[in-house]
Design a protein around this motif. Structure first.
Motif, PDB file in Angstrom:
ATOM      1  N   ALA A 191       0.832  -1.209   0.000  1.00 30.99           N
ATOM      2  CA  ALA A 191       0.000   0.000   0.000  1.00 30.99           C
ATOM      3  C   ALA A 191       0.866   1.258   0.000  1.00 30.99           C
ATOM      4  CB  ALA A 191      -0.939  -0.005   1.202  1.00 30.99           C
TER       5      ALA A 191
ATOM      6  N   ASP B 218       2.522   1.513  -3.502  1.00 34.58           N
ATOM      7  CA  ASP B 218       1.561   1.950  -4.513  1.00 34.58           C
ATOM      8  C   ASP B 218       1.210   3.430  -4.358  1.00 34.58           C
ATOM      9  OD1 ASP B 218       1.569  -0.623  -5.525  1.00 34.58           O
ATOM     10  OD2 ASP B 218      -0.386  -1.167  -4.667  1.00 34.58           O
ATOM     11  N   THR B 219       1.042   3.875  -3.111  1.00 37.12           N
ATOM     12  CA  THR B 219       0.702   5.277  -2.864  1.00 37.12           C
ATOM     13  C   THR B 219       1.850   6.202  -3.256  1.00 37.12           C
ATOM     14  OG1 THR B 219      -0.771   4.632  -1.067  1.00 37.12           O
ATOM     15  CG2 THR B 219      -0.021   6.924  -1.085  1.00 37.12           C
TER      16      THR B 219
ATOM     17  N   LEU C  56      -5.877  10.698  -4.261  1.00 36.34           N
ATOM     18  CA  LEU C  56      -5.702   9.391  -3.627  1.00 36.34           C
ATOM     19  C   LEU C  56      -6.709   9.133  -2.503  1.00 36.34           C
ATOM     20  CD1 LEU C  56      -1.822   9.323  -3.433  1.00 36.34           C
ATOM     21  CD2 LEU C  56      -3.263   7.893  -4.884  1.00 36.34           C
TER      22      LEU C  56
ATOM     23  N   PRO D 292      -9.862   8.641  -2.076  1.00 37.02           N
ATOM     24  CA  PRO D 292     -10.818   7.524  -2.105  1.00 37.02           C
ATOM     25  C   PRO D 292     -10.191   6.159  -1.780  1.00 37.02           C
ATOM     26  CG  PRO D 292     -11.145   8.945  -4.003  1.00 37.02           C
ATOM     27  CD  PRO D 292      -9.884   9.407  -3.323  1.00 37.02           C
ATOM     28  N   SER D 293      -8.903   6.016  -2.022  1.00 38.32           N
ATOM     29  CA  SER D 293      -8.247   4.731  -1.745  1.00 38.32           C
ATOM     30  C   SER D 293      -7.565   4.693  -0.374  1.00 38.32           C
ATOM     31  CB  SER D 293      -7.224   4.410  -2.839  1.00 38.32           C
ATOM     32  OG  SER D 293      -6.167   5.346  -2.818  1.00 38.32           O
ATOM     33  N   LEU D 294      -7.685   5.765   0.390  1.00 41.65           N
ATOM     34  CA  LEU D 294      -7.049   5.841   1.705  1.00 41.65           C
ATOM     35  C   LEU D 294      -8.069   5.635   2.815  1.00 41.65           C
ATOM     36  CD1 LEU D 294      -4.792   8.981   1.144  1.00 41.65           C
ATOM     37  CD2 LEU D 294      -4.197   6.570   0.815  1.00 41.65           C
TER      38      LEU D 294
END
Length: 162
Positions: free
Chosen positions: A113, A116-117, A130, A132-134
């Protein structure tokens, strides 16, 4: 498995290099997995004589191992592996365990994670994009191992208060 002499040498080098007295030096041994409980105990005793602050028992697999090591040292123990998910917390605390964690899968997911971030940010994504994916701050506090009790700390303290 490094030789006992090399392991002790590494411990001595870490202790000699320590500049902050509140830095905890932990000796890690996987001797029990590779050579049995007697070898793990031999290593724990040598590391304790060298002056470490705590012992990490790598790939802990049984109450027998934890009891055997605790019987030979008063140093705080750190244990890891799937065993810790089933182990009784009161038993672990009574055996000198101050940190217990289930090990690699959660860490590996965290590494992916983070990678990717950071990669997304490197190639132009903003923190806002970012979002929404956190995890939310609330979710982070709710599920962080230190908040949710999945990483167990039983009053471990360094020799010098911070």
């Amino acid at each position: 498995l490094v030789s006992l002499e090399e392991g002790v040498g590494k411990i001595q080098a870490a202790l000699a290099a320590r500049q902050d007295p509140s830095l905890v030096i932990v000796a890690r041994t996987s001797g029990s997995r590779l050579s049995g409980i007697p070898e793990a105990i031999r290593r724990v005793k040598a590391y304790e004589r060298a002056g470490v602050d705590a012992i990490q028992v790598a790939e802990t697999r049984s109450n027998e191992l934890v009891e055997a090591i605790h019987a030979e040292t008063d140093l705080p123990l750190l244990v890891g592996g799937p065993y810790t998910l089933q182990a009784d917390r009161q038993f672990l605390a009574a055996q000198g365990v101050r940190v217990a964690w289930p090990r690699h899968p959660a860490f590996q997911a965290w590494v992916k994670a983070v990678y990717d971030t950071l990669k997304a940010m490197r190639y132009g994504k903003s923190p806002t994009e970012l979002r929404p994916s956190l995890a939310s701050t609330r979710r982070t506090k709710q599920h962080h191992p230190f908040h949710a009790g999945r990483c167990l700390f039983f009053g471990f303290r360094s020799a010098t208060p911070r």
